[in-house]
Write a protein that holds these residues in place. Sequence first.
Motif, PDB file in Angstrom:
ATOM      1  N   GLY A 582     -17.714  46.388  51.754  1.00 15.60           N
ATOM      2  CA  GLY A 582     -17.767  47.100  50.490  1.00 15.60           C
ATOM      3  C   GLY A 582     -16.623  47.005  49.437  1.00 15.60           C
ATOM      4  N   ALA A 583     -15.471  47.369  50.071  1.00 20.60           N
ATOM      5  CA  ALA A 583     -14.075  47.292  49.310  1.00 20.60           C
ATOM      6  C   ALA A 583     -13.795  45.938  48.882  1.00 20.60           C
ATOM      7  N   GLN A 584     -13.951  44.918  49.654  1.00 18.32           N
ATOM      8  CA  GLN A 584     -14.084  43.592  48.969  1.00 18.32           C
ATOM      9  C   GLN A 584     -14.827  43.285  47.608  1.00 18.32           C
ATOM     10  N   TYR A 585     -16.223  43.715  47.639  1.00 16.09           N
ATOM     11  CA  TYR A 585     -17.027  43.395  46.611  1.00 16.09           C
ATOM     12  C   TYR A 585     -16.523  44.164  45.626  1.00 16.09           C
ATOM     13  N   ASP A 586     -16.118  45.443  45.634  1.00 14.09           N
ATOM     14  CA  ASP A 586     -15.817  46.243  44.612  1.00 14.09           C
ATOM     15  C   ASP A 586     -14.475  45.630  43.833  1.00 14.09           C
ATOM     16  N   SER A 587     -13.840  44.877  44.628  1.00 14.33           N
ATOM     17  CA  SER A 587     -12.741  44.300  43.972  1.00 14.33           C
ATOM     18  C   SER A 587     -13.336  43.242  42.802  1.00 14.33           C
ATOM     19  N   TYR A 588     -14.486  42.750  42.814  1.00 14.35           N
ATOM     20  CA  TYR A 588     -14.794  41.615  42.171  1.00 14.35           C
ATOM     21  C   TYR A 588     -15.121  42.005  40.813  1.00 14.35           C
ATOM     22  N   GLU A 589     -14.774  41.314  39.996  1.00 14.29           N
ATOM     23  CA  GLU A 589     -14.995  41.666  38.387  1.00 14.29           C
ATOM     24  C   GLU A 589     -15.628  40.534  37.554  1.00 14.29           C
ATOM     25  N   ILE A 591     -17.148  40.173  35.223  1.00 16.48           N
ATOM     26  CA  ILE A 591     -17.099  40.160  33.467  1.00 16.48           C
ATOM     27  C   ILE A 591     -16.107  41.311  33.393  1.00 16.48           C
ATOM     28  N   ALA A 592     -15.202  41.373  32.147  1.00 17.97           N
ATOM     29  CA  ALA A 592     -14.225  42.298  32.006  1.00 17.97           C
ATOM     30  C   ALA A 592     -14.995  43.813  32.094  1.00 17.97           C
ATOM     31  N   GLY A 593     -14.309  44.703  32.742  1.00 23.10           N
ATOM     32  CA  GLY A 593     -14.548  46.028  32.730  1.00 23.10           C
ATOM     33  C   GLY A 593     -15.754  46.356  33.611  1.00 23.10           C
ATOM     34  N   HIS A 594     -16.487  45.325  34.248  1.00 20.46           N
ATOM     35  CA  HIS A 594     -17.638  45.586  34.995  1.00 20.46           C
ATOM     36  C   HIS A 594     -17.602  44.976  36.300  1.00 20.46           C
ATOM     37  N   HIS A 595     -17.244  45.959  37.450  1.00 16.31           N
ATOM     38  CA  HIS A 595     -17.168  45.601  38.677  1.00 16.31           C
ATOM     39  C   HIS A 595     -18.362  45.669  39.518  1.00 16.31           C
ATOM     40  N   VAL A 596     -18.427  44.687  40.560  1.00 17.85           N
ATOM     41  CA  VAL A 596     -19.536  44.659  41.432  1.00 17.85           C
ATOM     42  C   VAL A 596     -19.464  46.070  42.086  1.00 17.85           C
ATOM     43  N   ASN A 597     -20.780  46.690  42.248  1.00 20.21           N
ATOM     44  CA  ASN A 597     -20.807  47.980  43.083  1.00 20.21           C
ATOM     45  C   ASN A 597     -21.050  47.660  44.396  1.00 20.21           C
ATOM     46  N   GLY A 598     -19.933  47.705  45.392  1.00 22.52           N
ATOM     47  CA  GLY A 598     -20.355  47.284  46.659  1.00 22.52           C
ATOM     48  C   GLY A 598     -21.047  48.316  47.301  1.00 22.52           C
ATOM     49  N   ALA A 599     -21.236  49.463  47.127  1.00 24.93           N
ATOM     50  CA  ALA A 599     -22.525  50.174  47.699  1.00 24.93           C
ATOM     51  C   ALA A 599     -23.689  49.833  47.368  1.00 24.93           C
TER      52      ALA A 599
END
Length: 706
Positions: A582-589, A591-599
Amino acid sequence: MKSLLIGAATAALLLPAAALAQDHDHGCIDETCTIQSIFQTGDEAFTGYKGVETPHYGTWGFDLTGMDRSVLPGDNFNRFANGAALDRTVIPADRSNYGISFGLLRELSDNRVKALVDELTARTDLAAGSDEQKIADAYRSYMDTARIEALDAQPLQPYLTAIRAANTHEAMAAYMGQTIGALGSSFFGTGITTDQKSPDRYVVSTSQSGLGLPNRDYYLSERFADKKAKYQLYIAQMLEMIGWNDPTGSAAAIVAMEDKIAQAHWTPAESRDRDRTYNEYTIQQLAAEAPGFDWAGYYGAARLGDVPRVIVRQNTALPKIAAIFAETPVETLQAWQAFRTVDAAAPRLSQRFSDAQWSFRSRELSGALEQRSRDKRGISFADGALGEAVGRLYVAEYFPAESKTQMEQLVANLRTALSHRIEGYAWMSPETKAAAQAKLNAFTVKIAYPNKWRDYSALDIRADDLFGNGERAGRFQWEYQLARLNQPVDKTEWGMTPQTVNAYYNSTNNEIVFPAAILQPPFFDPNADAAINYGGIGAVIGHEIGHGFDDQGRKSDGNGVLRDWWTPADATAFNALTARLGAQYDSYEPIAGHHVNGALTMGENIGDASGVAVGLEAYHLSLNGAEAPVLDGFTGDQRFFLGWAQVWQAKYRDDALKNQIATDPHSPSEFRVIGPLRNVDAWYDAFDVQPGQHYYLTPDERVRIW
């Protein structure tokens, strides 16, 4: 349930529901041109596939001209594998996003359905009451624009009269119950599903609802403040079009009320938790815990008043929403119901209504530039009303029987591969391994189409009554659901039609399901290189099997019963692995200002990781000890990873991408390619991925779950 397309105990594979619901036709000069011939031109923007012929990719199943070899695989494997294809692809004007592989197959499926419907509408010998007559008449009713324009808002008048008559809170609660299977809406979503703790029977389930925007983030986050403002204008526009009193003031009151409901809602990630969302109540208990809403009147109006129990999903949200209902003036509730009714009915009303709805819901929220043509929408309407009847014709015309046999062998290889992997996990105890193996052995596999077809004889479809056709189709579906309540669960049913380009896992049936329409290139081609098939449909099979062991699917046993069959130590070890993923996916962005929600995306990300790892091992098993050939300079492992990447080629408009990140349990396509691969040791070996490259992870940073 955690699904886009099915229900609570089901995980759909691959695409947002909005993407799957759209069909488009852009194109080739020759209606039977193949994808290969389009791709090989290399100098024109590619916007779609037209025709009914099965597509083909390159000479061994992969489009080499779609690659961008100037990009190192470790810096961005999606660009390396798909960059040129993405660059030359233009999102069709009537699409908000375009999953190239999925989009092409969706267009192919829709074009095939259109060909079937065109043939039916041209015939004069269709038997009255036959499925074929109903399909043709459903389409005819949608295309009868002269009658639709002449009627304008007239079909809505009985609903608006009834809403105005519901002038107390008790009457409005009952009206909300009547909307189940009909036009209108409710603060609460209620349906009939398989009981997750007793999967041999059906149960009534109720969840939070009441929002007109995609989810709570659109009310509570400043990132979507402009969308909320446009939503208020849209509400006022629709209320004015139906002659509702004070449309501007009513719209403001509706948005203020929905703001409160949004604050009460659980987040999408919280609503994934199957333990937290199984809460058993009697109607009387629910009335005591969530006062302010007439639950007996609501369920009674839905003809569910005598059910012994209800499963409540977001149990702490419902009391808050009931209190909001009680404190809201009935005039606002009536205006809200009137808006939700016209909003839902708009596609079946005159052009001014359908245009207004499309303008907000498709253009404003998702960025589409043009509305789909009338005939495409008509095909979608007929398909939606009589899906399995259409599917029966589709399979007879377009699905080769030998593909089913080959798929069965692929599934068997994937099972064997996962079984080997389970035995090798050092973090899992023998007790949990044995239970996992038992669950794997108990999987049911459904391929291509159901063994028995839905009976539509009770559905009345008329060529001159589009609005009524929609009403009757809704009632028909609700009657079908009601009839199930006192019956055993029918495990032969399908949650998708054969012409759907998708796949799913259903935890209460412990089954994986692959409709006919996905069993085509680039996912599956009986003439393609085995590595491509294993990277495509093989990894898709692995993805669906993986859902049985993802963070939520693992909570059911081999019989589909929601229970904890893990030792505490194994559960702790598993949760530690998922936290790292989940932490890996949280780091993906994306589009600017919108990160993937790993949960939120955890289940699908585990499915992807499982699909790749298990699919690769199954590919190796399929070689029977032989060395994979080298084709056009690519080894077998390289081709496997390229095959995985190829199925996720996709482009998004900005608003569509923001919407997906906020609402969808699937990660954006770029990270469905990159996210799993950077955790697979063999990918590093295959492409010589080295430290310093953007997506490199050290061996101890790689997350290996299944």
